[in-house]
Design an enzyme around this catalytic site. Structure first.
Site, PDB file in Angstrom:
ATOM      1  N   CYS A 193      76.460  35.084  10.561  1.00  0.00           N
ATOM      2  CA  CYS A 193      75.965  34.557   9.282  1.00  0.00           C
ATOM      3  C   CYS A 193      74.434  34.542   9.290  1.00  0.00           C
ATOM      4  O   CYS A 193      73.809  33.829   8.514  1.00  0.00           O
ATOM      5  CB  CYS A 193      76.533  33.177   8.992  1.00  0.00           C
ATOM      6  SG  CYS A 193      76.146  31.952  10.226  1.00  0.00           S
ATOM      7  N   PHE A 219      83.861  28.352  18.223  1.00  0.00           N
ATOM      8  CA  PHE A 219      83.018  27.730  17.199  1.00  0.00           C
ATOM      9  C   PHE A 219      83.924  27.254  16.040  1.00  0.00           C
ATOM     10  O   PHE A 219      83.728  27.618  14.893  1.00  0.00           O
ATOM     11  CB  PHE A 219      81.960  28.709  16.667  1.00  0.00           C
ATOM     12  CG  PHE A 219      81.165  29.403  17.737  1.00  0.00           C
ATOM     13  CD1 PHE A 219      80.081  28.767  18.337  1.00  0.00           C
ATOM     14  CD2 PHE A 219      81.499  30.681  18.160  1.00  0.00           C
ATOM     15  CE1 PHE A 219      79.333  29.416  19.329  1.00  0.00           C
ATOM     16  CE2 PHE A 219      80.763  31.332  19.152  1.00  0.00           C
ATOM     17  CZ  PHE A 219      79.679  30.699  19.734  1.00  0.00           C
ATOM     18  N   ASP A 260      84.575  24.072  20.509  1.00  0.00           N
ATOM     19  CA  ASP A 260      83.343  23.727  19.792  1.00  0.00           C
ATOM     20  C   ASP A 260      82.581  22.741  20.658  1.00  0.00           C
ATOM     21  O   ASP A 260      83.176  22.019  21.463  1.00  0.00           O
ATOM     22  CB  ASP A 260      83.657  23.099  18.429  1.00  0.00           C
ATOM     23  CG  ASP A 260      82.483  23.205  17.456  1.00  0.00           C
ATOM     24  OD1 ASP A 260      82.536  24.049  16.546  1.00  0.00           O
ATOM     25  OD2 ASP A 260      81.497  22.434  17.610  1.00  0.00           O
ATOM     26  N   SER A 261      81.261  22.707  20.510  1.00  0.00           N
ATOM     27  CA  SER A 261      80.468  21.779  21.319  1.00  0.00           C
ATOM     28  C   SER A 261      80.303  20.424  20.637  1.00  0.00           C
ATOM     29  O   SER A 261      79.737  19.512  21.217  1.00  0.00           O
ATOM     30  CB  SER A 261      79.091  22.390  21.608  1.00  0.00           C
ATOM     31  OG  SER A 261      78.483  22.756  20.396  1.00  0.00           O
ATOM     32  N   ARG A 315      89.739  33.321   6.497  1.00  0.00           N
ATOM     33  CA  ARG A 315      90.805  32.392   6.924  1.00  0.00           C
ATOM     34  C   ARG A 315      92.160  32.857   6.397  1.00  0.00           C
ATOM     35  O   ARG A 315      93.169  32.776   7.093  1.00  0.00           O
ATOM     36  CB  ARG A 315      90.493  30.965   6.458  1.00  0.00           C
ATOM     37  CG  ARG A 315      89.419  30.276   7.283  1.00  0.00           C
ATOM     38  CD  ARG A 315      89.286  28.799   6.922  1.00  0.00           C
ATOM     39  NE  ARG A 315      88.702  28.590   5.608  1.00  0.00           N
ATOM     40  CZ  ARG A 315      87.418  28.267   5.386  1.00  0.00           C
ATOM     41  NH1 ARG A 315      86.598  28.109   6.399  1.00  0.00           N
ATOM     42  NH2 ARG A 315      86.980  28.088   4.153  1.00  0.00           N
ATOM     43  N   ASP A 342      83.075  32.867  15.415  1.00  0.00           N
ATOM     44  CA  ASP A 342      82.345  32.572  14.166  1.00  0.00           C
ATOM     45  C   ASP A 342      81.188  31.628  14.482  1.00  0.00           C
ATOM     46  O   ASP A 342      81.223  30.449  14.139  1.00  0.00           O
ATOM     47  CB  ASP A 342      83.304  31.954  13.143  1.00  0.00           C
ATOM     48  CG  ASP A 342      82.618  31.682  11.811  1.00  0.00           C
ATOM     49  OD1 ASP A 342      81.606  32.348  11.511  1.00  0.00           O
ATOM     50  OD2 ASP A 342      83.084  30.791  11.068  1.00  0.00           O
TER      51      ASP A 342
HETATM   52  N1  SAH Z   1      84.530  28.778  11.852  1.00  0.00           N
HETATM   53  C1  SAH Z   1      84.152  27.521  11.245  1.00  0.00           C
HETATM   54  C2  SAH Z   1      82.652  27.393  11.058  1.00  0.00           C
HETATM   55  C3  SAH Z   1      81.826  27.529  12.333  1.00  0.00           C
HETATM   56  S1  SAH Z   1      80.263  26.741  12.248  1.00  0.00           S
HETATM   57  C4  SAH Z   1      84.930  27.343   9.933  1.00  0.00           C
HETATM   58  O1  SAH Z   1      85.505  28.310   9.411  1.00  0.00           O
HETATM   59  O2  SAH Z   1      84.962  26.230   9.417  1.00  0.00           O
HETATM   60  C5  SAH Z   1      79.638  26.843  13.833  1.00  0.00           C
HETATM   61  C6  SAH Z   1      80.162  25.804  14.816  1.00  0.00           C
HETATM   62  O3  SAH Z   1      79.674  26.168  16.105  1.00  0.00           O
HETATM   63  C7  SAH Z   1      79.725  24.382  14.625  1.00  0.00           C
HETATM   64  O4  SAH Z   1      80.854  23.557  14.526  1.00  0.00           O
HETATM   65  C8  SAH Z   1      78.904  23.995  15.891  1.00  0.00           C
HETATM   66  O5  SAH Z   1      79.189  22.679  16.349  1.00  0.00           O
HETATM   67  C9  SAH Z   1      79.428  24.998  16.879  1.00  0.00           C
HETATM   68  N2  SAH Z   1      78.518  25.411  17.968  1.00  0.00           N
HETATM   69  C10 SAH Z   1      77.227  25.782  17.897  1.00  0.00           C
HETATM   70  N3  SAH Z   1      76.779  26.244  19.076  1.00  0.00           N
HETATM   71  C11 SAH Z   1      77.828  26.160  19.947  1.00  0.00           C
HETATM   72  C12 SAH Z   1      78.024  26.512  21.314  1.00  0.00           C
HETATM   73  N4  SAH Z   1      77.038  27.050  22.036  1.00  0.00           N
HETATM   74  N5  SAH Z   1      79.228  26.305  21.865  1.00  0.00           N
HETATM   75  C13 SAH Z   1      80.243  25.767  21.145  1.00  0.00           C
HETATM   76  N6  SAH Z   1      80.125  25.449  19.840  1.00  0.00           N
HETATM   77  C14 SAH Z   1      78.942  25.630  19.251  1.00  0.00           C
END
Ligand code: SAH
Length: 402
Positions: free
Chosen positions: A345, A233, A255-256, A209, A305
């Site tokens: 991850c 994400f 995000d979903s 970040r 991510d």
């Molecule tokens: N980058 C973020 C952490 C990401 S965690 C940070 O730094 O805080 C992963 C995220 O992906 C979650 O919020 C989850 O809701 C979302 N997610 C999972 N599968 C998804 C998809 N197919 N499409 C959109 N979002 C998704």
């Protein structure tokens, strides 16, 4: 103390100080041991190898506390381990008040995760040994940190493999507020420790970040305009907020989870950032990337991510295809000289494989690309060199030219 005796030649990994004893390596025990109890691990010919916590239901039958025969695994021992872990993070507090204080095996406390958010601690007990001592650990954590409360978020799926039920409750001190505000590198985030992912926040992405924030700053200096970014994400807006802090012109975040997006939008307001620069889309990323590609949208920076696509070695192939798909479609949205920040991850996908997947996506996208940086978790997620399984987060900073 009960002895756990290994099969012939099964002592090798312990001699190399790897902290796990698999059920398949155990020949016999000298008595019945309770879940979490400390046992002495001996080689088949009776040599001392380690003290370990016994776990009757897990395929990881015991996790080592210590490889030194003269150590006693008592209250003073736990107090010292916790103090050491807390001291090792001392330098981070000038940048942030969201810190991983204890990172399981890496801190000599297998299965224990402790995250600090401002004055509150959040624990995850993921193995029988630490589970059996949770009250003691809660008290020692309060003493070592002066925290106001310890909240237990022991609801990770990994507990089932240890035969432990999920549990979410106050462990010591005061109840944390509904939302804890943390500040990381000048950016404010709200953390919900009760329902948020992991313990509420992706502490492990701190360094990435900060890079995002600096890239946005540098872009403005160089081009005289702010960068236009896509954060896939986005969860509660981690990278999006860092980019806005750095002076990005616009950030589209996908995000979903509606819940996560609500918190992300609240975080934009919390920081007093211009809300017109932050667009939030509740959409599946796989679909969104295709839609944007078909609409001819382009960005100076794309961040990918995703959650852990491979939960174990069995899912590596399917996960590799998913990583390839988002990377390929993410690359197609980049302007010339654009950058891709791409992460995995999944512990089951190592650096090498991840790099190959991304290289495959770059080849298919038909662009020239260079890795100009690598990402990983910060100093509060140390990698114990005898325990490579502890490494899970990796990322590449990719520069793309047509
Ligand atoms: N980058 C973020 C952490 C990401 S965690 C940070 O730094 O805080 C992963 C995220 O992906 C979650 O919020 C989850 O809701 C979302 N997610 C999972 N599968 C998804 C998809 N197919 N499409 C959109 N979002 C998704």
């Amino acid at each position: 103390m009960i002895d756990l005796i290994l099969k012939k030649s099964k002592e090798k990994s312990l001699l190399r100080r790897h902290p796990w004893v698999y059920d398949t390596a155990v020949a016999r025990m000298t008595g019945k041991s309770a879940s979490g109890e400390t046992v002495r691990v001996l080689s088949n010919d009776g040599r001392f190898l380690a003290y370990a916590a016994f776990s009757p239901f897990s395929s990881i039958r015991a996790r080592c506390w210590s490889f030194r025969e003269d150590e006693r695994i008592d209250e003073a021992w736990f107090a010292q381990k916790i103090r050491q872990a807390v001291e090792a993070r001392a330098d981070l507090w000038s940048r942030t008040n969201a810190v991983r204080l204890v990172f399981g095996e890496a801190d000599g406390l297998p299965g224990l995760i402790v995250d600090q958010y401002d004055d509150f601690l959040v624990t995850q007990f993921q193995a029988a040994g630490v589970e059996a001592r949770r009250t003691l650990i809660g008290r020692l954590l309060m003493e070592a940190t002066g925290a106001r409360g310890v909240f237990d978020r022991s609801d990770a799926a990994t507990r089932r493999r240890e035969g432990l039920e999920p549990r979410i409750e106050l462990l010591a001190g005061e109840e944390p507020p509904v939302e804890i505000e943390v500040v990381e590198d000048g950016v404010r985030y709200g953390v919900d420790v009760r329902v948020g992912h992991k313990t509420g926040f992706y502490i492990d992405q701190r360094e990435s970040r900060l890079t995002a924030q600096k890239v946005a700053e540098r872009f403005r200096e160089k081009h005289g305009r702010g960068l236009r970014a896509l954060n896939c994400f986005c969860y509660t807006g981690g990278f999006s907020l860092a980019l806005l802090k750095g002076g990005a012109e616009s950030v589209v975040s996908v995000d979903s989870s509606e819940e996560a997006l609500r918190m992300a939008a609240a975080n934009v307001r919390r920081n007093g950032f211009d809300e017109s620069k932050a667009e939030f889309l509740c959409e599946d990323v796989f679909t969104a990337l295709r839609r944007m590609r078909d609409a001819g949208e382009t960005f100076d920076l794309v961040i990918l991510d995703p959650p852990k696509f491979a939960s174990s070695h069995y899912h590596v192939d399917r996960a590799a295809r998913a990583y390839k798909d988002i990377n390929l479609n993410g690359l197609k949205l980049l302007r010339p000289d654009g950058e891709l920040f791409t992460f995995s991850c999944s512990g089951a996908i190592d650096q090498d494989l991840f790099q190959k997947i991304v290289a495959g996506a770059i080849f298919d996208a038909g662009v020239d690309a260079w890795a100009i940086g690598r990402f990983g978790a910060g100093i509060d997620h140390p990698l114990l060199m005898t325990y490579p399984e502890g490494e899970y987060l990796k990322g590449l900073r990719i520069l793309v030219r047509p």
